[in-house]
Design a protein around this motif. Structure first.
Motif, PDB file in Angstrom:
ATOM      1  N   LEU A 150       0.851  -1.195   0.000  1.00 43.17           N
ATOM      2  CA  LEU A 150       0.000   0.000   0.000  1.00 43.17           C
ATOM      3  C   LEU A 150       0.884   1.240   0.000  1.00 43.17           C
ATOM      4  O   LEU A 150       1.954   1.248   0.602  1.00 43.17           O
ATOM      5  N   SER A 152       0.598   5.871  -0.175  1.00 42.85           N
ATOM      6  CA  SER A 152      -0.247   7.058  -0.095  1.00 42.85           C
ATOM      7  C   SER A 152       0.563   8.285  -0.460  1.00 42.85           C
ATOM      8  O   SER A 152       1.754   8.371  -0.144  1.00 42.85           O
ATOM      9  N   ALA A 156      -4.639  10.073  -1.195  1.00 41.35           N
ATOM     10  CA  ALA A 156      -5.292   8.821  -1.566  1.00 41.35           C
ATOM     11  C   ALA A 156      -4.349   7.658  -1.279  1.00 41.35           C
ATOM     12  O   ALA A 156      -3.127   7.798  -1.315  1.00 41.35           O
ATOM     13  N   TYR A 158      -3.332   3.778  -2.443  1.00 43.57           N
ATOM     14  CA  TYR A 158      -3.449   2.881  -3.583  1.00 43.57           C
ATOM     15  C   TYR A 158      -2.595   1.641  -3.350  1.00 43.57           C
ATOM     16  O   TYR A 158      -1.655   1.641  -2.548  1.00 43.57           O
ATOM     17  N   GLU A 159      -2.939   0.566  -4.040  1.00 39.76           N
ATOM     18  CA  GLU A 159      -2.234  -0.700  -3.872  1.00 39.76           C
ATOM     19  C   GLU A 159      -0.963  -0.741  -4.707  1.00 39.76           C
ATOM     20  O   GLU A 159      -0.880  -0.121  -5.777  1.00 39.76           O
ATOM     21  N   GLU A 160       0.016  -1.483  -4.192  1.00 33.78           N
ATOM     22  CA  GLU A 160       1.263  -1.712  -4.905  1.00 33.78           C
ATOM     23  C   GLU A 160       1.574  -3.211  -4.901  1.00 33.78           C
ATOM     24  O   GLU A 160       0.961  -3.984  -4.185  1.00 33.78           O
ATOM     25  N   ASP A 164       5.036  -4.025  -9.614  1.00 35.27           N
ATOM     26  CA  ASP A 164       4.870  -2.602  -9.890  1.00 35.27           C
ATOM     27  C   ASP A 164       6.094  -1.791  -9.492  1.00 35.27           C
ATOM     28  O   ASP A 164       6.529  -0.883 -10.218  1.00 35.27           O
TER      29      ASP A 164
END
Length: 223
Positions: A150, A152, A156, A158-160, A164
């Motif tokens: 995860l 930020s 916001a 967001y997923e990692e 990635d």
């Protein structure tokens, strides 16, 4: 004459017994009055604590630990790392102890925080994930591999994933009471590793340059 023969036989008997003892034990029988030097094994650099702390003890882990890169983000929480704010305000809690470096081996949860105020123009990044810390005794180095889950930007979350981000391992050795690990064009300094009330904690800093750095935290243990 008989006395000489008996003396020769006695010497042969003693020699035979000594040879037998050497074959059984691989060592010469100590000679009375002679000092035998015993060489103790050298202490490993991993048998020391960080910061030279002498208050250390063996860790007994009866709780499950995180399992590393196979985990999803389901059990990652920002509040698991509130201990850093407690350190800034009150210091390391009384009753904590500093385990030896060798106990750091294994999986952890980590948090990497770069920039403290997302409302400013400074870079802000806050990442949660799993870290695998391995002590390579053959090469006498420590390897830390990060598995982000995860992130930020202050606005916001967001997923990692490993695919990635693609972090390379950090590798290094104890140096000046800290762990100095190099990887990903950065230097990771870990200065504190302590245990308190069933949990283990790590505090460090990640330097991207002389001016830019972030806070690096790890924790594991009972919830």
């Amino acid at each position: 004459m008989k006395r000489i023969i008996l003396l020769v036989l006695l010497l042969l008997c003693i020699s035979a017994c000594a040879s037998s003892l050497k074959e059984e034990t691989g060592q010469e029988k100590p000679i009375e009055g002679k000092t035998i030097e015993i060489i103790e094994p050298e202490e490993s650099v991993f048998d020391k604590t960080l910061s030279g702390a002498e208050d250390h003890a063996q860790i007994t882990r009866s709780h499950p630990v995180v399992t590393g890169q196979q985990n999803t983000s389901g059990d990652l929480r920002y509040e698991d790392f509130d201990f850093y704010a407690d350190i800034l305000q009150n210091g390391i809690p009384e009753g904590a102890f500093w385990p030896q470096i060798r106990y750091m081996d294994g999986p952890w949860k980590y948090r990497l925080q770069i920039g403290e105020d997302p409302s400013t123009d400074s870079t802000y990044f806050d990442e949660l994930g799993y870290a695998d810390l391995v002590i390579d005794y053959d090469r006498e180095i420590i390897v830390v591999t990060l598995h982000p889950r995860l992130a930020s930007d202050g606005y916001a979350v967001y997923e990692e994933s490993d695919q990635d981000v693609g972090y390379q391992p950090f590798e290094g050795v104890p140096e000046d009471g800290c762990l100095k690990l190099i990887g990903n064009d950065c230097v990771l300094w870990i200065g504190e590793y302590y245990a308190y009330e069933g949990r283990e904690y790590v505090y460090g800093e990640l330097y991207m340059s002389e001016e830019d750095y972030g806070i690096f935290l790890m924790t594991r243990g009972q919830e």
